[in-house]
Structure formats: C-alpha cells, structure tokens
Design a protein around this motif. Sequence first.
Motif, PDB file in Angstrom:
ATOM      1  N   GLN A 212      -9.285  -0.434   8.862  1.00  0.00           N
ATOM      2  CA  GLN A 212     -10.725  -0.275   9.096  1.00  0.00           C
ATOM      3  C   GLN A 212     -11.339  -1.561   9.661  1.00  0.00           C
ATOM      4  OE1 GLN A 212     -12.298   2.869   8.657  1.00  0.00           O
ATOM      5  NE2 GLN A 212     -10.109   3.275   8.718  1.00  0.00           N
TER       6      GLN A 212
ATOM      7  N   GLY B 134      -1.256  -4.572   3.009  1.00  0.00           N
ATOM      8  CA  GLY B 134      -1.236  -3.481   3.984  1.00  0.00           C
ATOM      9  C   GLY B 134      -0.287  -3.843   5.105  1.00  0.00           C
TER      10      GLY B 134
ATOM     11  N   ALA C 186      -8.872  -2.339   4.199  1.00  0.00           N
ATOM     12  CA  ALA C 186      -9.281  -0.961   3.855  1.00  0.00           C
ATOM     13  C   ALA C 186      -8.430   0.112   4.537  1.00  0.00           C
ATOM     14  CB  ALA C 186     -10.772  -0.724   4.138  1.00  0.00           C
TER      15      ALA C 186
ATOM     16  N   ASN D  29      -5.045   2.633  11.785  1.00  0.00           N
ATOM     17  CA  ASN D  29      -5.629   3.067  10.498  1.00  0.00           C
ATOM     18  C   ASN D  29      -6.336   1.953   9.730  1.00  0.00           C
ATOM     19  OD1 ASN D  29      -4.925   5.836  10.454  1.00  0.00           O
ATOM     20  ND2 ASN D  29      -2.791   5.218  10.141  1.00  0.00           N
TER      21      ASN D  29
ATOM     22  N   ARG E 142      -5.174  -4.870  -3.623  1.00  0.00           N
ATOM     23  CA  ARG E 142      -4.857  -4.481  -2.243  1.00  0.00           C
ATOM     24  C   ARG E 142      -5.379  -5.556  -1.294  1.00  0.00           C
ATOM     25  NH1 ARG E 142      -4.428   1.862  -1.515  1.00  0.00           N
ATOM     26  NH2 ARG E 142      -4.428   1.259   0.665  1.00  0.00           N
TER      27      ARG E 142
ATOM     28  N   PHE F 146       1.019   3.552  -2.938  1.00  0.00           N
ATOM     29  CA  PHE F 146      -0.031   4.556  -3.164  1.00  0.00           C
ATOM     30  C   PHE F 146      -0.030   5.639  -2.088  1.00  0.00           C
ATOM     31  CE2 PHE F 146      -1.506   0.290  -4.451  1.00  0.00           C
ATOM     32  CZ  PHE F 146      -1.452   0.468  -5.824  1.00  0.00           C
ATOM     33  N   GLU F 147       0.255   5.248  -0.849  1.00  0.00           N
ATOM     34  CA  GLU F 147       0.235   6.194   0.286  1.00  0.00           C
ATOM     35  C   GLU F 147       1.519   6.046   1.082  1.00  0.00           C
ATOM     36  OE1 GLU F 147      -2.919   3.936   1.636  1.00  0.00           O
ATOM     37  OE2 GLU F 147      -3.685   4.330  -0.356  1.00  0.00           O
TER      38      GLU F 147
ATOM     39  N   GLN G 250      -1.732   7.088   6.690  1.00  0.00           N
ATOM     40  CA  GLN G 250      -1.566   8.513   6.969  1.00  0.00           C
ATOM     41  C   GLN G 250      -0.074   8.871   6.842  1.00  0.00           C
ATOM     42  OE1 GLN G 250      -4.400  10.443   7.491  1.00  0.00           O
ATOM     43  NE2 GLN G 250      -5.205   8.481   6.769  1.00  0.00           N
TER      44      GLN G 250
ATOM     45  N   ASP H 129      -5.676  -5.424   2.524  1.00  0.00           N
ATOM     46  CA  ASP H 129      -5.271  -4.421   3.503  1.00  0.00           C
ATOM     47  C   ASP H 129      -6.326  -4.011   4.534  1.00  0.00           C
ATOM     48  OD1 ASP H 129      -7.043  -2.977   1.996  1.00  0.00           O
ATOM     49  OD2 ASP H 129      -5.669  -1.338   1.528  1.00  0.00           O
TER      50      ASP H 129
ATOM     51  N   VAL I  36       0.838  -1.202   0.000  1.00  0.00           N
ATOM     52  CA  VAL I  36       0.000   0.000   0.000  1.00  0.00           C
ATOM     53  C   VAL I  36       0.879   1.260   0.000  1.00  0.00           C
ATOM     54  CG1 VAL I  36      -2.030  -1.091   1.028  1.00  0.00           C
ATOM     55  CG2 VAL I  36      -0.302  -0.057   2.525  1.00  0.00           C
TER      56      VAL I  36
ATOM     57  N   ARG J  18      -5.944   3.162   4.700  1.00  0.00           N
ATOM     58  CA  ARG J  18      -5.370   4.210   3.854  1.00  0.00           C
ATOM     59  C   ARG J  18      -4.344   4.883   4.748  1.00  0.00           C
ATOM     60  NH1 ARG J  18      -7.595   1.319   1.103  1.00  0.00           N
ATOM     61  NH2 ARG J  18      -9.125   1.656  -0.536  1.00  0.00           N
TER      62      ARG J  18
END
Length: 258
Positions: A218, A195, A252, A216, A248, A155-156, A256, A250, A152, A254
């Motif tokens: 979910q 993730g 969910a 983080n 992915r 992407f982030e 930080q 992960d 992940v 995302r």
Amino acid sequence: MDVKQTVALVTGGGSGLGKATCEQLAAAGAKVFIFDMNAEAAAATVKDLGEDRAGFAQVNVSDEASVLAGFEALKAKFGKLNICVNCAGIATAGKILDRENKALPLAEFSKTINVNLVGSFNVARVAAELMAANEPMGEAGERGIIINTASVAAFEGQLGQCAYSASKGGIVGMTLPMARDLAKLGIRVNAIAPGIMGTPMLLAMPDNVQESLVANIQFPKRMGLPKEYGDLVVHLASNSYINGEVIRLDGAIRMQPR
Ligand SMILES: NC(=O)c1ccc[n+]([C@@H]2O[C@H](COP(=O)([O-])OP(=O)(O)OC[C@H]3O[C@@H](n4cnc5c(N)ncnc54)[C@H](O)[C@@H]3O)[C@@H](O)[C@H]2O)c1
C-alpha cells in the motif's frame, strides 16, 4: 536495554536482513557475533564491522552440534550474550500437488521447517540459557531479548507456500509461550513479520513475481529496506515494554493468492 552495553548474536548475518541487522546493531554500539552457513559472506560482514567488534562461526542453525560449537566460539570471543536475532532462513516454494497431481516430496516440507522453525528454536534455546547467567541490566532488570523472523506469509501464505508459511506460522505461535517461559528471568521474546524486503532472497525471484508482490504494497510503494528491519531490531532491544509481540513490517501489504 542500553544497546551500547550489549553483545548480539545474529544468525544469517552474512546477507540481507541479517547483514543489515548487524550493521544497525553495531552502529548503535553493540558487539556482534554471526552464525551463518556461508562463511565467506559472514567473514565479509565481520570485515566491514571490524574484527574487534564482530566475529562469526560457520553454523548450520538446524544442527544441534553445530549450534553448540557456534556458542562456544561466541563465548570465547565476547563472553556473554544479550541480544539474539534469528534471521537465517530459506525461501522455498512448492504446491502440495504439482501440475501432474504428484504430492510434494516430504523432504522438501521437512527441510523448510527444519531450517526456519527448528533452526530458530535451536538457537533461541541456547541463547536463553546463556542470557539467564547475565546480571540484570537497567531499571527493568533485563537479562536479554530474543527476536525471531516470521513473515507475512505466516498469515497470508500464497500458492506454493505450504511449507514456508507453516515454518513462519510456527515462529508466530512460539513467540508468546517463549516470552512467558522467560519472563521470570527478564528475557523478552518478540518476532518481526517482514513483508517484501529488498534482499538477495527476494531479488533472486523472477521480475514478474517481484512486480506482482510490490503491486500489493500500500505505502510506501516499494520493497522494504533491509536497514528498516535492522532499525526495528534496535528499537525492540531498546524498548523494554515490547514483549511477546509479532510486528508486521510490511507497508500494509496483504498478500493475494499469487
Ligand atoms: N526478504 C524478504 O522479503 C523476507 C520477507 C519475509 C521474511 N523473510 C525472512 O527473513 C529472513 C532473512 O531473509 P533474507 O531475505 O535476508 O535472506 P538471505 O537469503 O539474503 O539471507 C539468509 C542468510 O541465512 C543464511 N542461512 C540459510 N540457511 C542457513 C542455515 N541452515 N544455517 C545458517 N545460516 C543459514 C544464508 O547463508 C544467508 O546468509 C529469513 O528467515 C526469511 O524467511 C524475508
């Protein structure tokens, strides 16, 4: 593809996601060969799986000669290859400028790219060459599948992840062109972007870092299990219609900035 009939190569099979992938592929009936720099860890995985069904070579995935020698050992043991899963990788951290505003040594950036990105391509290209010689399998006429491990962080990327994120972004970027290059041979290419997975790589991080990462996620609110990665590999190998995709895995998350 019918996983029972296959020979699989797993890089990084001595630990974490690679080890769990070996276990799930073997449980599905595949024969498994490992490339890992850590010979002791790879030998332990082979011992668990049984030497008739598994083998390993001590390989540095970012070194061309080492990878070629590894493929010779794989061919000598099993004679063919249907599934290639690239799990070998390193997690590195370092901001572009440190606390004193000194630039990150270039060698640190290059090493991460060399192991994670160049290493994955180095193995995938020779794997594809070997798969090209296979007879087409099943209704779809498949010759093989290559699965690379992104993250992940492609992407982030968080603070300090320039090199790691670049290496994983490269994996994402090469997924579709590799799938297109190999489509005429019936070889699929996919990537998994995990993730936060409970492997030695993650569990080696300080407790406060682990806690903020899990915060983080979910649902389910926990680290991913290495087995869940291995299960997805088996599914990707079995499902002939998934191609050129980055998935992915992960809960969910995302990520930080920190
Ligand atoms: N654990 C996570 O949360 C997570 C998340 C996203 C992505 N990933 C990626 O998944 C992959 C596996 O990670 P893991 O958590 O299982 O790590 P891990 O450290 O548990 O296992 C990595 C394995 O790769 C081997 N390896 C390292 N460099 C190598 C090299 N140059 N040549 C051959 N073998 C080498 C190590 O010896 C080790 O056995 C990595 O690419 C990692 O970036 C992990």
